[in-house]
Design a protein around this motif. Structure first.
Motif, PDB file in Angstrom:
ATOM      1  N   GLY A  85     -13.330  12.898 -16.289  1.00 43.99           N
ATOM      2  CA  GLY A  85     -12.522  13.505 -17.347  1.00 43.99           C
ATOM      3  C   GLY A  85     -11.341  12.639 -17.717  1.00 43.99           C
ATOM      4  O   GLY A  85     -11.011  12.470 -18.894  1.00 43.99           O
ATOM      5  N   LEU A  86     -10.699  12.058 -16.717  1.00 41.40           N
ATOM      6  CA  LEU A  86      -9.574  11.163 -16.994  1.00 41.40           C
ATOM      7  C   LEU A  86     -10.035   9.887 -17.688  1.00 41.40           C
ATOM      8  O   LEU A  86      -9.355   9.367 -18.573  1.00 41.40           O
ATOM      9  N   GLY A  87     -11.212   9.388 -17.283  1.00 39.47           N
ATOM     10  CA  GLY A  87     -11.769   8.232 -17.970  1.00 39.47           C
ATOM     11  C   GLY A  87     -12.045   8.527 -19.431  1.00 39.47           C
ATOM     12  O   GLY A  87     -11.761   7.701 -20.317  1.00 39.47           O
ATOM     13  N   GLN A  88     -12.590   9.708 -19.697  1.00 39.92           N
ATOM     14  CA  GLN A  88     -12.869  10.083 -21.081  1.00 39.92           C
ATOM     15  C   GLN A  88     -11.574  10.232 -21.876  1.00 39.92           C
ATOM     16  O   GLN A  88     -11.494   9.825 -23.037  1.00 39.92           O
ATOM     17  N   LEU A  89     -10.540  10.798 -21.239  1.00 41.26           N
ATOM     18  CA  LEU A  89      -9.249  10.910 -21.922  1.00 41.26           C
ATOM     19  C   LEU A  89      -8.697   9.537 -22.265  1.00 41.26           C
ATOM     20  O   LEU A  89      -8.152   9.328 -23.359  1.00 41.26           O
ATOM     21  N   MET A  90      -8.867   8.578 -21.365  1.00 44.32           N
ATOM     22  CA  MET A  90      -8.388   7.224 -21.672  1.00 44.32           C
ATOM     23  C   MET A  90      -9.165   6.599 -22.822  1.00 44.32           C
ATOM     24  O   MET A  90      -8.625   5.789 -23.577  1.00 44.32           O
ATOM     25  N   LEU A  91     -10.435   6.958 -22.979  1.00 42.99           N
ATOM     26  CA  LEU A  91     -11.177   6.501 -24.156  1.00 42.99           C
ATOM     27  C   LEU A  91     -10.552   7.048 -25.433  1.00 42.99           C
ATOM     28  O   LEU A  91     -10.441   6.336 -26.442  1.00 42.99           O
ATOM     29  N   TRP A  92     -10.133   8.334 -25.395  1.00 38.71           N
ATOM     30  CA  TRP A  92      -9.451   8.911 -26.560  1.00 38.71           C
ATOM     31  C   TRP A  92      -8.104   8.232 -26.788  1.00 38.71           C
ATOM     32  O   TRP A  92      -7.720   7.955 -27.926  1.00 38.71           O
ATOM     33  N   VAL A  93      -7.380   7.972 -25.714  1.00 37.03           N
ATOM     34  CA  VAL A  93      -6.090   7.294 -25.826  1.00 37.03           C
ATOM     35  C   VAL A  93      -6.270   5.925 -26.479  1.00 37.03           C
ATOM     36  O   VAL A  93      -5.492   5.526 -27.365  1.00 37.03           O
ATOM     37  N   GLU A  94      -7.297   5.208 -26.054  1.00 33.46           N
ATOM     38  CA  GLU A  94      -7.580   3.898 -26.626  1.00 33.46           C
ATOM     39  C   GLU A  94      -7.966   4.017 -28.094  1.00 33.46           C
ATOM     40  O   GLU A  94      -7.488   3.256 -28.945  1.00 33.46           O
ATOM     41  N   ARG A  95      -8.816   4.968 -28.403  1.00 31.21           N
ATOM     42  CA  ARG A  95      -9.285   5.127 -29.791  1.00 31.21           C
ATOM     43  C   ARG A  95      -8.143   5.456 -30.739  1.00 31.21           C
ATOM     44  O   ARG A  95      -8.066   4.909 -31.860  1.00 31.21           O
ATOM     45  N   TYR A  96      -7.243   6.360 -30.322  1.00 32.52           N
ATOM     46  CA  TYR A  96      -6.159   6.812 -31.198  1.00 32.52           C
ATOM     47  C   TYR A  96      -4.892   5.964 -31.064  1.00 32.52           C
ATOM     48  O   TYR A  96      -3.932   6.172 -31.819  1.00 32.52           O
ATOM     49  N   GLY A  97      -4.864   5.037 -30.119  1.00 35.71           N
ATOM     50  CA  GLY A  97      -3.676   4.230 -29.917  1.00 35.71           C
ATOM     51  C   GLY A  97      -2.489   5.040 -29.435  1.00 35.71           C
ATOM     52  O   GLY A  97      -1.346   4.791 -29.832  1.00 35.71           O
ATOM     53  N   LEU A  98      -2.723   6.003 -28.559  1.00 33.05           N
ATOM     54  CA  LEU A  98      -1.669   6.898 -28.092  1.00 33.05           C
ATOM     55  C   LEU A  98      -0.807   6.215 -27.040  1.00 33.05           C
ATOM     56  O   LEU A  98      -1.319   5.546 -26.141  1.00 33.05           O
ATOM     57  N   ASP A  99       0.506   6.379 -27.153  1.00 29.18           N
ATOM     58  CA  ASP A  99       1.403   5.852 -26.128  1.00 29.18           C
ATOM     59  C   ASP A  99       2.215   6.958 -25.469  1.00 29.18           C
ATOM     60  O   ASP A  99       3.150   6.680 -24.704  1.00 29.18           O
ATOM     61  N   ASN A 100       1.870   8.217 -25.740  1.00 26.21           N
ATOM     62  CA  ASN A 100       2.617   9.346 -25.176  1.00 26.21           C
ATOM     63  C   ASN A 100       1.762  10.189 -24.236  1.00 26.21           C
ATOM     64  O   ASN A 100       1.983  11.400 -24.077  1.00 26.21           O
ATOM     65  N   VAL A 101       0.763   9.556 -23.595  1.00 23.20           N
ATOM     66  CA  VAL A 101      -0.112  10.243 -22.647  1.00 23.20           C
ATOM     67  C   VAL A 101      -0.091   9.500 -21.318  1.00 23.20           C
ATOM     68  O   VAL A 101      -0.223   8.272 -21.287  1.00 23.20           O
ATOM     69  N   ARG A 102       0.062  10.258 -20.224  1.00 22.38           N
ATOM     70  CA  ARG A 102      -0.068   9.723 -18.882  1.00 22.38           C
ATOM     71  C   ARG A 102      -0.998  10.651 -18.096  1.00 22.38           C
ATOM     72  O   ARG A 102      -1.118  11.838 -18.424  1.00 22.38           O
ATOM     73  N   LEU A 103      -1.627  10.104 -17.060  1.00 18.02           N
ATOM     74  CA  LEU A 103      -2.685  10.828 -16.361  1.00 18.02           C
ATOM     75  C   LEU A 103      -2.403  10.888 -14.864  1.00 18.02           C
ATOM     76  O   LEU A 103      -1.982   9.888 -14.258  1.00 18.02           O
ATOM     77  N   LEU A 104      -2.671  12.046 -14.284  1.00 18.90           N
ATOM     78  CA  LEU A 104      -2.501  12.246 -12.857  1.00 18.90           C
ATOM     79  C   LEU A 104      -3.834  12.673 -12.272  1.00 18.90           C
ATOM     80  O   LEU A 104      -4.413  13.686 -12.690  1.00 18.90           O
ATOM     81  N   HIS A 105      -4.335  11.886 -11.316  1.00 15.99           N
ATOM     82  CA  HIS A 105      -5.577  12.242 -10.627  1.00 15.99           C
ATOM     83  C   HIS A 105      -5.217  12.935  -9.325  1.00 15.99           C
ATOM     84  O   HIS A 105      -4.693  12.311  -8.394  1.00 15.99           O
ATOM     85  N   GLY A 106      -5.474  14.223  -9.263  1.00 17.41           N
ATOM     86  CA  GLY A 106      -5.157  14.970  -8.058  1.00 17.41           C
ATOM     87  C   GLY A 106      -4.807  16.407  -8.380  1.00 17.41           C
ATOM     88  O   GLY A 106      -4.944  16.865  -9.518  1.00 17.41           O
ATOM     89  N   ASP A 107      -4.379  17.108  -7.357  1.00 16.37           N
ATOM     90  CA  ASP A 107      -4.099  18.530  -7.452  1.00 16.37           C
ATOM     91  C   ASP A 107      -2.735  18.759  -8.101  1.00 16.37           C
ATOM     92  O   ASP A 107      -1.708  18.315  -7.580  1.00 16.37           O
ATOM     93  N   ALA A 108      -2.734  19.462  -9.228  1.00 15.77           N
ATOM     94  CA  ALA A 108      -1.489  19.713  -9.953  1.00 15.77           C
ATOM     95  C   ALA A 108      -0.504  20.531  -9.140  1.00 15.77           C
ATOM     96  O   ALA A 108       0.712  20.445  -9.364  1.00 15.77           O
ATOM     97  N   LEU A 109      -0.989  21.329  -8.214  1.00 11.02           N
ATOM     98  CA  LEU A 109      -0.081  22.110  -7.384  1.00 11.02           C
ATOM     99  C   LEU A 109       0.803  21.198  -6.536  1.00 11.02           C
ATOM    100  O   LEU A 109       2.008  21.418  -6.408  1.00 11.02           O
ATOM    101  N   ASP A 110       0.185  20.164  -5.952  1.00 13.36           N
ATOM    102  CA  ASP A 110       0.964  19.210  -5.169  1.00 13.36           C
ATOM    103  C   ASP A 110       1.927  18.446  -6.060  1.00 13.36           C
ATOM    104  O   ASP A 110       3.053  18.132  -5.651  1.00 13.36           O
ATOM    105  N   LEU A 111       1.483  18.104  -7.266  1.00 13.93           N
ATOM    106  CA  LEU A 111       2.368  17.426  -8.213  1.00 13.93           C
ATOM    107  C   LEU A 111       3.589  18.280  -8.511  1.00 13.93           C
ATOM    108  O   LEU A 111       4.732  17.805  -8.453  1.00 13.93           O
ATOM    109  N   LEU A 112       3.359  19.543  -8.841  1.00 16.66           N
ATOM    110  CA  LEU A 112       4.468  20.439  -9.162  1.00 16.66           C
ATOM    111  C   LEU A 112       5.407  20.613  -7.984  1.00 16.66           C
ATOM    112  O   LEU A 112       6.634  20.547  -8.135  1.00 16.66           O
ATOM    113  N   ARG A 113       4.856  20.831  -6.821  1.00 18.95           N
ATOM    114  CA  ARG A 113       5.669  21.139  -5.652  1.00 18.95           C
ATOM    115  C   ARG A 113       6.432  19.928  -5.131  1.00 18.95           C
ATOM    116  O   ARG A 113       7.629  20.029  -4.801  1.00 18.95           O
TER     117      ARG A 113
END
Length: 224
Positions: A85-113
């Motif tokens: 899913g993150l790889g696919q999102l990066m394909l969209w980022v590349e296609r649209y030339g987005l510079d306001n997207v970052r990606l986190l691989h892992g459990d969002a609960l740990d990220l939040l906490r």
């Protein structure tokens, strides 16, 4: 805090997803397990200071990319456990030339906490989380009182929690749990009208085809 996440992690990436992972991941992404202890510097990660919205469970990233494209003044942090899913999102980022997207691989609960400072987020979006439809599995659902309390603590005053689901009893649970959180206020009497700006995800399309009603909830963090 009593928050438990239940995730499944095995999906193989396509050649295209692997290519953008190899090319763009060092700049755009971070693996939770490799992050140093302490709070992440969002301004350093994005290369600017801007409101940051966290999307938990970005799936294949098409909705995330559309939202980021439509709102370039907001930084979008996508947390997902599936590398494909993150790889696919990066394909969209590349296609649209987005510079306001970052990606986190892992459990969002740990990220939040462990890695996001209190009052560091302008918004949190959770669209169509796993409904765990069998009653004996309801305890695995993400939207619980401890989780919502954690999310609320990371929202800035005026920040929003936006939830969407197509499972009626999960929608009722979301409404009850969020209403009980004292720092959050419902923007509507109960369900929010479906925002026109929220892209239709594959889960929503499937739900509509199956005759299930999709419900949105929009809560705002109190304070000034």
């Amino acid at each position: 805090m009593g928050v438990v996440s239940h995730v499944r992690r095995s999906v193989r990436m396509t050649a295209g997803q692997q290519r953008v992972w190899d090319t763009h991941w060092p700049q755009l992404g971070r693996k939770l397990e490799e992050m140093p202890s302490g709070q992440v510097d969002l301004a350093e990660w994005f290369g600017r200071t801007a409101p940051t919205v966290l999307e938990i469970g970005s799936g294949m990233g098409d909705a995330t990319a559309q939202l980021a494209l439509a709102d370039p003044d907001v930084d979008h942090l996508a947390a997902e456990v599936y590398p494909a899913g993150l790889g696919q999102l990066m394909l969209w980022v590349e296609r649209y030339g987005l510079d306001n997207v970052r990606l986190l691989h892992g459990d969002a609960l740990d990220l939040l906490r462990d890695h996001l400072a209190p009052e560091s987020l302008a918004g949190v979006r959770i669209y169509f989380p796993d409904p765990w439809p069998k009653k004996r599995h309801h305890k695995r659902r993400l939207i619980t009182a401890p989780f919502v309390s954690l999310v609320a603590s990371r929202l800035q005053p005026g920040g929003t929690l936006h939830l969407a689901t197509d499972w009626a009893n999960y929608a009722d649970q979301m409404l009850a749990v969020c209403t009980a959180e004292p720092s959050l206020a419902n923007q509507y009497a109960d369900w929010a009208p479906r925002p026109e700006w929220r892209p239709i995800t594959k889960f929503e399309s499937r739900a509509q085809a199956d005759g299930r009603v999709c419900r949105d909830l929009l809560f705002t963090k109190s304070g000034s």
